[in-house]
Motif scaffolding. Structure first.
Motif, PDB file in Angstrom:
ATOM      1  N   ASP A 260     107.354 -16.477  28.057  1.00 35.88           N
ATOM      2  CA  ASP A 260     108.865 -16.716  27.355  1.00 35.88           C
ATOM      3  C   ASP A 260     108.011 -15.842  26.264  1.00 35.88           C
ATOM      4  O   ASP A 260     108.167 -15.665  24.747  1.00 35.88           O
ATOM      5  CB  ASP A 260     109.189 -17.550  27.002  1.00 35.88           C
ATOM      6  CG  ASP A 260     109.751 -17.989  27.669  1.00 35.88           C
ATOM      7  OD1 ASP A 260     111.041 -17.860  28.612  1.00 35.88           O
ATOM      8  OD2 ASP A 260     110.408 -19.731  28.282  1.00 35.88           O
ATOM      9  N   TYR A 261     106.850 -16.726  26.273  1.00 41.83           N
ATOM     10  CA  TYR A 261     106.108 -15.530  25.189  1.00 41.83           C
ATOM     11  C   TYR A 261     105.898 -13.861  24.840  1.00 41.83           C
ATOM     12  O   TYR A 261     105.889 -13.092  25.082  1.00 41.83           O
ATOM     13  CB  TYR A 261     104.493 -15.893  24.880  1.00 41.83           C
ATOM     14  CG  TYR A 261     104.448 -17.882  24.753  1.00 41.83           C
ATOM     15  CD1 TYR A 261     104.582 -18.064  24.135  1.00 41.83           C
ATOM     16  CD2 TYR A 261     103.845 -17.953  25.918  1.00 41.83           C
ATOM     17  CE1 TYR A 261     104.459 -19.381  22.739  1.00 41.83           C
ATOM     18  CE2 TYR A 261     103.032 -19.780  26.072  1.00 41.83           C
ATOM     19  CZ  TYR A 261     104.181 -19.819  24.446  1.00 41.83           C
ATOM     20  OH  TYR A 261     103.789 -21.969  24.193  1.00 41.83           O
ATOM     21  N   LEU A 262     106.221 -14.036  26.551  1.00 37.03           N
ATOM     22  CA  LEU A 262     105.902 -12.304  27.145  1.00 37.03           C
ATOM     23  C   LEU A 262     106.837 -11.452  26.841  1.00 37.03           C
ATOM     24  O   LEU A 262     106.864 -10.717  26.043  1.00 37.03           O
ATOM     25  CB  LEU A 262     104.505 -12.045  28.186  1.00 37.03           C
ATOM     26  CG  LEU A 262     103.639 -12.562  29.178  1.00 37.03           C
ATOM     27  CD1 LEU A 262     103.500 -12.574  30.428  1.00 37.03           C
ATOM     28  CD2 LEU A 262     102.658 -12.196  27.945  1.00 37.03           C
ATOM     29  N   GLY A 263     107.815 -12.193  26.798  1.00 38.83           N
ATOM     30  CA  GLY A 263     109.536 -11.599  26.269  1.00 38.83           C
ATOM     31  C   GLY A 263     109.422 -12.098  24.727  1.00 38.83           C
ATOM     32  O   GLY A 263     110.889 -10.489  24.509  1.00 38.83           O
ATOM     33  N   GLN A 264     108.964 -11.807  24.199  1.00 43.43           N
ATOM     34  CA  GLN A 264     108.743 -11.720  22.986  1.00 43.43           C
ATOM     35  C   GLN A 264     107.900 -10.759  22.292  1.00 43.43           C
ATOM     36  O   GLN A 264     108.621 -10.349  21.162  1.00 43.43           O
ATOM     37  CB  GLN A 264     108.518 -12.867  21.961  1.00 43.43           C
ATOM     38  CG  GLN A 264     109.185 -14.356  22.478  1.00 43.43           C
ATOM     39  CD  GLN A 264     108.507 -15.562  21.174  1.00 43.43           C
ATOM     40  OE1 GLN A 264     108.375 -15.545  20.808  1.00 43.43           O
ATOM     41  NE2 GLN A 264     108.275 -16.706  22.744  1.00 43.43           N
TER      42      GLN A 264
ATOM     43  N   TYR B 258     106.797  -4.541  22.789  1.00 46.28           N
ATOM     44  CA  TYR B 258     106.235  -3.650  23.614  1.00 46.28           C
ATOM     45  C   TYR B 258     107.043  -3.044  24.393  1.00 46.28           C
ATOM     46  O   TYR B 258     107.885  -3.269  24.298  1.00 46.28           O
ATOM     47  CB  TYR B 258     104.907  -4.079  24.345  1.00 46.28           C
ATOM     48  CG  TYR B 258     103.955  -4.740  24.236  1.00 46.28           C
ATOM     49  CD1 TYR B 258     102.506  -3.803  23.576  1.00 46.28           C
ATOM     50  CD2 TYR B 258     103.332  -5.354  24.569  1.00 46.28           C
ATOM     51  CE1 TYR B 258     102.037  -4.011  23.165  1.00 46.28           C
ATOM     52  CE2 TYR B 258     102.036  -6.504  23.761  1.00 46.28           C
ATOM     53  CZ  TYR B 258     101.143  -5.064  23.377  1.00 46.28           C
ATOM     54  OH  TYR B 258     100.126  -6.084  23.193  1.00 46.28           O
ATOM     55  N   ASP B 259     106.948  -1.193  24.957  1.00 40.88           N
ATOM     56  CA  ASP B 259     107.918  -0.441  25.457  1.00 40.88           C
ATOM     57  C   ASP B 259     107.665  -0.753  26.881  1.00 40.88           C
ATOM     58  O   ASP B 259     108.470  -0.309  28.035  1.00 40.88           O
ATOM     59  CB  ASP B 259     107.944   1.380  24.763  1.00 40.88           C
ATOM     60  CG  ASP B 259     107.883   1.052  23.805  1.00 40.88           C
ATOM     61  OD1 ASP B 259     109.150   1.415  23.169  1.00 40.88           O
ATOM     62  OD2 ASP B 259     106.791   1.283  22.776  1.00 40.88           O
ATOM     63  N   GLY B 260     105.976  -1.519  27.188  1.00 43.19           N
ATOM     64  CA  GLY B 260     106.025  -1.385  29.042  1.00 43.19           C
ATOM     65  C   GLY B 260     104.721  -2.620  29.231  1.00 43.19           C
ATOM     66  O   GLY B 260     104.045  -2.979  27.871  1.00 43.19           O
ATOM     67  N   LEU B 261     104.559  -2.974  30.347  1.00 41.77           N
ATOM     68  CA  LEU B 261     103.605  -4.516  30.582  1.00 41.77           C
ATOM     69  C   LEU B 261     103.181  -3.551  31.989  1.00 41.77           C
ATOM     70  O   LEU B 261     104.185  -3.300  32.437  1.00 41.77           O
ATOM     71  CB  LEU B 261     104.548  -5.890  30.259  1.00 41.77           C
ATOM     72  CG  LEU B 261     104.786  -5.922  28.552  1.00 41.77           C
ATOM     73  CD1 LEU B 261     106.142  -6.142  28.647  1.00 41.77           C
ATOM     74  CD2 LEU B 261     104.182  -7.766  29.086  1.00 41.77           C
ATOM     75  N   PHE B 262     102.092  -3.612  31.742  1.00 46.37           N
ATOM     76  CA  PHE B 262     101.219  -3.334  33.229  1.00 46.37           C
ATOM     77  C   PHE B 262     100.999  -4.529  34.164  1.00 46.37           C
ATOM     78  O   PHE B 262     100.033  -5.717  32.685  1.00 46.37           O
ATOM     79  CB  PHE B 262      99.819  -2.455  33.014  1.00 46.37           C
ATOM     80  CG  PHE B 262     100.268  -1.212  32.653  1.00 46.37           C
ATOM     81  CD1 PHE B 262      99.928  -0.284  33.567  1.00 46.37           C
ATOM     82  CD2 PHE B 262     100.831  -0.705  31.309  1.00 46.37           C
ATOM     83  CE1 PHE B 262     100.629   1.038  33.531  1.00 46.37           C
ATOM     84  CE2 PHE B 262     101.257   0.877  30.977  1.00 46.37           C
ATOM     85  CZ  PHE B 262     100.954   1.895  32.453  1.00 46.37           C
ATOM     86  N   LEU B 263     101.248  -5.168  34.393  1.00 47.74           N
ATOM     87  CA  LEU B 263     101.650  -6.748  35.042  1.00 47.74           C
ATOM     88  C   LEU B 263     100.585  -6.786  36.719  1.00 47.74           C
ATOM     89  O   LEU B 263     101.482  -5.743  37.021  1.00 47.74           O
ATOM     90  CB  LEU B 263     103.136  -7.286  35.412  1.00 47.74           C
ATOM     91  CG  LEU B 263     103.499  -7.664  33.895  1.00 47.74           C
ATOM     92  CD1 LEU B 263     104.680  -8.018  34.517  1.00 47.74           C
ATOM     93  CD2 LEU B 263     102.687  -7.934  32.819  1.00 47.74           C
ATOM     94  N   GLU B 264      99.207  -7.241  36.263  1.00 46.55           N
ATOM     95  CA  GLU B 264      98.674  -7.374  37.877  1.00 46.55           C
ATOM     96  C   GLU B 264      99.386  -8.472  38.984  1.00 46.55           C
ATOM     97  O   GLU B 264      99.900  -8.956  38.532  1.00 46.55           O
ATOM     98  CB  GLU B 264      97.486  -8.208  37.514  1.00 46.55           C
ATOM     99  CG  GLU B 264      96.613  -8.266  38.767  1.00 46.55           C
ATOM    100  CD  GLU B 264      95.313  -8.790  38.182  1.00 46.55           C
ATOM    101  OE1 GLU B 264      94.667  -9.764  38.622  1.00 46.55           O
ATOM    102  OE2 GLU B 264      94.532  -8.967  36.768  1.00 46.55           O
ATOM    103  N   TYR B 265      99.658  -7.269  39.796  1.00 44.44           N
ATOM    104  CA  TYR B 265     100.372  -8.142  40.855  1.00 44.44           C
ATOM    105  C   TYR B 265      99.252  -7.783  42.709  1.00 44.44           C
ATOM    106  O   TYR B 265     100.564  -7.957  43.297  1.00 44.44           O
ATOM    107  CB  TYR B 265     101.726  -7.857  40.887  1.00 44.44           C
ATOM    108  CG  TYR B 265     102.741  -8.901  40.340  1.00 44.44           C
ATOM    109  CD1 TYR B 265     102.983  -9.904  40.554  1.00 44.44           C
ATOM    110  CD2 TYR B 265     103.628  -8.368  39.141  1.00 44.44           C
ATOM    111  CE1 TYR B 265     103.457 -10.874  40.195  1.00 44.44           C
ATOM    112  CE2 TYR B 265     104.404  -9.205  38.480  1.00 44.44           C
ATOM    113  CZ  TYR B 265     104.832 -10.863  38.874  1.00 44.44           C
ATOM    114  OH  TYR B 265     105.214 -11.884  38.837  1.00 44.44           O
ATOM    115  N   ASP B 266      98.249  -7.687  42.312  1.00 46.58           N
ATOM    116  CA  ASP B 266      97.774  -7.775  43.644  1.00 46.58           C
ATOM    117  C   ASP B 266      97.556  -8.495  44.688  1.00 46.58           C
ATOM    118  O   ASP B 266      96.638  -8.203  45.787  1.00 46.58           O
ATOM    119  CB  ASP B 266      96.916  -6.194  43.647  1.00 46.58           C
ATOM    120  CG  ASP B 266      95.697  -6.930  43.299  1.00 46.58           C
ATOM    121  OD1 ASP B 266      95.429  -7.630  41.954  1.00 46.58           O
ATOM    122  OD2 ASP B 266      93.823  -7.132  43.537  1.00 46.58           O
TER     123      ASP B 266
END
Length: 378
Positions: free
Chosen positions: A268-272, A275-283
């Motif tokens: 919910d914080y990230l959703g506020q 930014y135009d884009g978020l690079f999210l670690e998912y490995d």
């Protein structure tokens, strides 16, 4: 970043994108060591850095990437070198390794030595201009710097009250210094900038750990709220044709990590964040599942989430079909048109680098491009 999302079209991040850092070649490492020992002058180091940066810029472009970085060859740490360049930030010996799993880091750190302010002579401006001159026609230069939240973590702001009457006044100065810094990058020609951030992974770890301790939990909720406030102060009012993204990392040092936990407690914080884009670690399984993506995206058709499904920590190449299946799974939470692909992090957040070769690094980036082209026909 735009003041209102509707005033600009989504250009970056691209469907396949380079996170930032690249493995330092031995020639550059050797030159840095000789310079530190007083064996070569600064101009000789600068010439070697320039030549090696030009080489990796060309390599990224030859691989088909539409945005390139300097590999962060102008710094030793992904974050500290930039922070040291701000007015009011000093360099001290932390006397502790950062708590990576199984590896010990150097003990450099940053702290406040005065009021925070924009530094018009920040050394990153010079290296950005040099990078602009290296990029082939039609290729965008991507500038990476640490998030401002990195300055009020890890003992870096413990002495804020020596220089400010209130914590809020300190945060306001920090936001202003960053905003002015990014404006100057824009004046130099930057149109794509990324704020790298391990704060959210730190908060994931701490918010989960303090779930049953209301007092301790409130401390980290406050830090999350401060991060949202400062980051949005930095982003609001920037030119509408400047794209600003963030990369969220759980730590990346010699192929190991700092933090674990899914995005749910910070979604919910990230959703506020504006930014135009978020690079999210998912490995890895340490990153959780895709269910928080919808809240991070927050129905913002302007925003793109870049899935870091390809690891930069190890050399083995992922199965393209498995990665494509994960992308389709993520698309159940966020429209496919608002997704992209990258490695989970850069390859050398510090100059030591991860445990793979340069050829293996390029093979990873080639795989990112090939999968993205198959999925999005881009």
């Amino acid at each position: 970043m735009t003041t209102t999302a509707s005033t600009t079209s989504l250009v970056y991040p691209y469907r396949y994108d380079v996170v930032g850092s690249l493995l330092r070649p031995d020639t550059l490492k050797d030159a840095r060591g000789k310079f530190a020992a007083g064996k070569i002058p600064a101009d000789e180091l600068a010439a070697i850095q320039h030549d090696e940066t030009q080489r990796v810029v060309t390599a990224q472009a030859d691989l088909g990437f539409k945005a390139v970085t300097d590999g962060e060859f102008n710094r030793s740490w992904w974050h500290l070198d930039f922070l040291w360049g701000l007015t009011g930030v000093g360099h001290y010996d932390y006397h502790q390794s950062y708590k990576f799993h199984g590896e010990k880091t150097r003990t450099d750190n940053a702290d406040l030595v005065g009021k925070i302010a924009f530094n018009p002579d920040h050394p990153f401006f010079k290296t950005f201009s040099a990078l602009q001159a290296m990029a082939p026609a039609g290729v965008v230069v991507k500038q990476t710097i640490p998030s401002p939240s990195m300055l009020f973590r890890d003992n870096r702001s413990d002495n804020w009250s020596q220089f400010y009457e209130t914590w809020d006044a300190y945060l306001d100065d920090l936001a202003k210094a960053y905003h002015q810094t990014i404006e100057h990058f824009y004046e130099l020609g930057c149109r794509y900038l990324q704020l790298d951030d391990t704060t959210w992974a730190f908060l994931i770890s701490q918010l989960n750990a303090t779930a049953d301790d209301a007092t301790a939990h409130a401390k980290y909720v406050g830090l999350a709220e401060d991060a949202v406030r400062v980051i949005n102060q930095v982003l609001n009012g920037l030119p509408t044709d400047l794209t600003v993204t963030t990369h969220i990392c759980r730590g990346n040092f010699q192929s190991t990590y700092l933090f674990s936990g899914g995005y749910d407690v910070v979604a919910d914080y990230l959703g506020q964040l504006h930014y135009d884009g978020l690079f999210l670690e998912y490995d890895s399984s340490r990153d959780g599942d895709f269910s928080p993506l919808a809240r991070i995206w927050n129905h913002d058709t302007h925003k793109r989430l870049i899935l870091g499904l390809i690891t930069s920590k190890f050399p083995d190449l992922e199965d393209p079909d498995e990665i494509k299946a994960k992308i389709q799974q993520a698309a159940e939470s966020v429209p496919l048109e608002n997704l992209g692909l990258s490695t989970q992090c850069g390859f050398a957040s510090t100059e030591e680098g991860n445990h793979l070769t340069e050829d293996q690094q390029w093979a990873k980036l080639k795989l990112v491009r090939q999968i993205a082209q198959d999925v999005w026909d881009c």
